[in-house]
Design an enzyme around this catalytic site. Structure first.
Site, PDB file in Angstrom:
ATOM      1  N   ASN A 153       0.868  -1.182   0.000  1.00 31.56           N
ATOM      2  CA  ASN A 153       0.000   0.000   0.000  1.00 31.56           C
ATOM      3  C   ASN A 153       0.902   1.229   0.000  1.00 31.56           C
ATOM      4  OD1 ASN A 153       0.579   0.892   2.834  1.00 31.56           O
ATOM      5  ND2 ASN A 153      -0.168  -1.170   3.247  1.00 31.56           N
ATOM      6  N   ASP A 180      -3.534  -6.589   5.094  1.00 34.48           N
ATOM      7  CA  ASP A 180      -4.517  -7.517   5.668  1.00 34.48           C
ATOM      8  C   ASP A 180      -4.484  -8.886   4.992  1.00 34.48           C
ATOM      9  OD1 ASP A 180      -5.522  -5.761   7.553  1.00 34.48           O
ATOM     10  OD2 ASP A 180      -6.886  -4.826   6.114  1.00 34.48           O
ATOM     11  N   LYS A 217       9.449 -16.642 -10.752  1.00 36.17           N
ATOM     12  CA  LYS A 217       8.579 -15.560 -11.232  1.00 36.17           C
ATOM     13  C   LYS A 217       7.383 -16.156 -11.986  1.00 36.17           C
ATOM     14  CE  LYS A 217       8.532 -11.588 -14.208  1.00 36.17           C
ATOM     15  NZ  LYS A 217       9.103 -11.009 -15.389  1.00 36.17           N
ATOM     16  N   PHE A 245      -4.178   3.288  14.603  1.00 39.56           N
ATOM     17  CA  PHE A 245      -4.472   4.271  13.557  1.00 39.56           C
ATOM     18  C   PHE A 245      -5.569   3.702  12.678  1.00 39.56           C
ATOM     19  CE2 PHE A 245      -1.305   7.762  13.407  1.00 39.56           C
ATOM     20  CZ  PHE A 245      -0.624   7.437  14.568  1.00 39.56           C
ATOM     21  N   LYS A 269     -13.111   0.130  15.416  1.00 37.28           N
ATOM     22  CA  LYS A 269     -11.758  -0.439  15.596  1.00 37.28           C
ATOM     23  C   LYS A 269     -11.263  -0.203  17.031  1.00 37.28           C
ATOM     24  CE  LYS A 269     -10.695  -0.079  10.765  1.00 37.28           C
ATOM     25  NZ  LYS A 269     -10.064   0.604   9.664  1.00 37.28           N
ATOM     26  N   LYS A 274     -10.409  -3.508  19.046  1.00 38.34           N
ATOM     27  CA  LYS A 274      -8.990  -3.763  19.311  1.00 38.34           C
ATOM     28  C   LYS A 274      -8.580  -3.291  20.706  1.00 38.34           C
ATOM     29  CE  LYS A 274      -8.044  -3.628  14.364  1.00 38.34           C
ATOM     30  NZ  LYS A 274      -7.024  -3.720  13.336  1.00 38.34           N
TER      31      LYS A 274
HETATM   32  N1  CTP Z   1      -3.452  -3.407  12.152  1.00 39.45           N
HETATM   33  C1  CTP Z   1      -2.808  -4.464  12.747  1.00 39.45           C
HETATM   34  N2  CTP Z   1      -2.702  -5.656  12.079  1.00 39.45           N
HETATM   35  C2  CTP Z   1      -3.235  -5.832  10.859  1.00 39.45           C
HETATM   36  C3  CTP Z   1      -3.930  -4.747  10.253  1.00 39.45           C
HETATM   37  C4  CTP Z   1      -4.014  -3.549  10.921  1.00 39.45           C
HETATM   38  O1  CTP Z   1      -2.317  -4.316  13.877  1.00 39.45           O
HETATM   39  N3  CTP Z   1      -3.104  -7.002  10.264  1.00 39.45           N
HETATM   40  C5  CTP Z   1      -3.535  -2.137  12.893  1.00 39.45           C
HETATM   41  C6  CTP Z   1      -3.000  -0.934  12.122  1.00 39.45           C
HETATM   42  O2  CTP Z   1      -1.616  -0.740  12.386  1.00 39.45           O
HETATM   43  C7  CTP Z   1      -3.835   0.197  12.690  1.00 39.45           C
HETATM   44  C8  CTP Z   1      -5.166  -0.471  13.029  1.00 39.45           C
HETATM   45  O3  CTP Z   1      -4.888  -1.870  13.120  1.00 39.45           O
HETATM   46  O4  CTP Z   1      -3.295   0.718  13.874  1.00 39.45           O
HETATM   47  C9  CTP Z   1      -6.249  -0.278  12.026  1.00 39.45           C
HETATM   48  O5  CTP Z   1      -5.771  -0.638  10.757  1.00 39.45           O
HETATM   49  P1  CTP Z   1      -6.715  -0.615   9.478  1.00 39.45           P
HETATM   50  O6  CTP Z   1      -5.968  -1.184   8.307  1.00 39.45           O
HETATM   51  O7  CTP Z   1      -7.334   0.748   9.333  1.00 39.45           O
HETATM   52  O8  CTP Z   1      -7.873  -1.573   9.963  1.00 39.45           O
HETATM   53  P2  CTP Z   1      -8.254  -3.038   9.748  1.00 39.45           P
HETATM   54  O9  CTP Z   1      -8.538  -3.611  11.110  1.00 39.45           O
HETATM   55  O10 CTP Z   1      -7.243  -3.760   8.905  1.00 39.45           O
HETATM   56  O11 CTP Z   1      -9.637  -2.880   8.987  1.00 39.45           O
HETATM   57  P3  CTP Z   1      -9.954  -2.478   7.445  1.00 39.45           P
HETATM   58  O12 CTP Z   1      -8.657  -2.558   6.682  1.00 39.45           O
HETATM   59  O13 CTP Z   1     -10.922  -3.507   7.044  1.00 39.45           O
HETATM   60  O14 CTP Z   1     -10.529  -1.096   7.516  1.00 39.45           O
END
Ligand code: CTP
Length: 397
Positions: free
Chosen positions: A206, A275, A285, A320, A334, A338
């Site tokens: 990303n 994720d 490759k 975040f 979240k 969390k």
């Molecule tokens: N985070 C984490 N582990 C993951 C994904 C995210 O610890 N595998 C943490 C990020 O560092 C951030 C928070 O969770 O502090 C929210 O991340 P975000 O990507 O916005 O949320 P997700 O829970 O992944 O939900 P979505 O992508 O579906 O919005």
């Protein structure tokens, strides 16, 4: 300001004579100042004046064969660039990335914080082009000391006079003031994106630049705290003094966080963790099969914050949330899921803020679900405001 390395950029306005006084005050405070001049600034004050007062040669020409790389050398060795006075023309060059004189070249080569102190005629200051250039620079994290009202060189009374040198000096001091309010507090900070390899040359990722997490790490160090910085791949230099732990994949980041978590007081999880990862990492490759597409099976990565929440450690945890819709509702969800003490949410669909930008506009929500919208600010300032809230919470659990 002992040991502060400052570049003073002087552009061609009548207020250039005040840059002489600013230089004198900075040197008096112990700063090491190198002066860089725009092409025409020498029409107002000679380089010799600045050289004598700074004790260093002045960089004023890009066509000096002996010093053709001077802008790179000076830029690499400075902590702060102060442009005073900044004319409308210099502002425009900075906003649009022009590099046709010593000051504009140095500005592009410089990676640190930039403070701009404009000075110009009132009509020019109010022109939409100047306003747009300032907005563009602000969106990149450039800070400003706005001009004051008073008698201008053109004889009229109005807004446009260079801010008082003591006001500028105060603002500069702020960059170097060492607060020790985080002494003894151990921060574990994650930053940047993760890379989930698909084959030896491709990965899922990303656009996270890591700037927000690195800014938090920098400000913790500036305020006397300790930092373990776990970072996915970025182009940033780890701030001096942090215990730096690079990683690539989400599962590597998870392992490092779980290992280090015990030894921290505060976890700031600003990394944009992927994720999903490819179910299978291809050793070779993946070859294109004619016009055939490719179906890739992805599996979910572990949610690092959810793993941390299971440990029920009583430590302070900050998450975040980068959202493209329903900012507050999604962030609140979240925060609860969390088990966070704070969540810092930003709207990634808004232009000029978020992932790659030097500025950000965030909403901080605390455990009691108090919602606080902060204005658009450089990431360094957002980091400080977040740290103020963390510190308050540590003192008033
Ligand atoms: N985070 C984490 N582990 C993951 C994904 C995210 O610890 N595998 C943490 C990020 O560092 C951030 C928070 O969770 O502090 C929210 O991340 P975000 O990507 O916005 O949320 P997700 O829970 O992944 O939900 P979505 O992508 O579906 O919005």
């Amino acid at each position: 300001m002992k040991n502060a390395k400052i570049v003073l950029g002087v552009s061609a306005g009548i207020a250039a004579y005040k840059a002489v006084e600013l230089l004198r005050l900075l040197v008096k405070e112990g700063a090491e100042v190198r002066v860089v001049m725009s092409a025409n600034a020498g029409q107002f004050v000679t380089p010799l004046t600045f050289a004598a007062l700074s004790g260093h040669p002045v960089y004023h020409s890009v066509f000096d064969a002996q010093n053709s790389m001077e802008h790179i050398r000076v830029a690499e060795n400075a902590d702060l660039l102060v442009v005073a006075p900044a004319t409308a023309s210099t502002l425009a060059k900075m906003a649009h990335g022009l590099a046709d004189d010593a000051l504009s070249c140095l500005h592009l080569a410089f990676k640190g914080p930039v403070l701009v102190c404009p000075a110009m005629n009132e009509g020019m200051w109010g022109h939409p082009a100047v306003k747009d250039n300032i907005a563009l620079l602000k969106s990149r994290g450039v800070e400003f000391v706005d001009p004051e009202s008073g008698e201008l060189a053109c004889g009229v009374i109005g807004l446009g006079r260079l801010a008082d040198t003591n006001v500028i000096l105060d603002k500069v001091r702020g960059y170097f003031s060492q607060r020790d309010d985080l002494t003894g507090i151990r921060f574990l900070i994650t930053a940047g994106p993760t890379h989930e390899a698909i084959d030896p040359v491709r990965y899922l990722s990303n656009p996270s630049s890591g700037k927000m997490g690195y800014a938090v790490a920098e400000q913790v160090m500036a305020r006397g705290g300790q930092v373990v910085l776990i970072s996915g791949p970025t182009h940033l230099k780890p701030p001096p003094g942090v215990d730096f732990k690079p990683c690539k994949r989400a599962d590597e980041m998870n392992t490092l966080v779980q290992e280090q978590f015990e030894n921290c007081d505060v976890l700031v999880m600003s990394a944009a963790v992927g994720d999903f990862a490819a179910e299978k990492l291809e050793k070779e490759k993946i070859k294109k099969q004619g016009d055939e597409g490719l179906i890739l099976k992805l599996v979910a990565t572990k949610d690092i914050l959810l793993e941390v929440a299971k440990r029920n450690s009583g430590k302070l945890v900050v998450g975040f949330a980068a959202e493209s819709q329903n900012l507050v509702e999604s962030a609140l969800e979240k925060l609860r899921k969390k088990n966070l003490d704070f969540i810092v949410a930003n709207d990634i669909s808004a232009p000029g803020i978020g992932f790659q930008s030097d500025s950000n506009q965030v909403t901080i929500i605390d455990r009691e679900e108090k919602i606080e919208d902060l204005p658009l600010k450089p990431k360094r300032e957002i980091a400080d405001l977040l740290l103020d809230r963390i510190l308050f919470r540590l003192k008033h659990p």
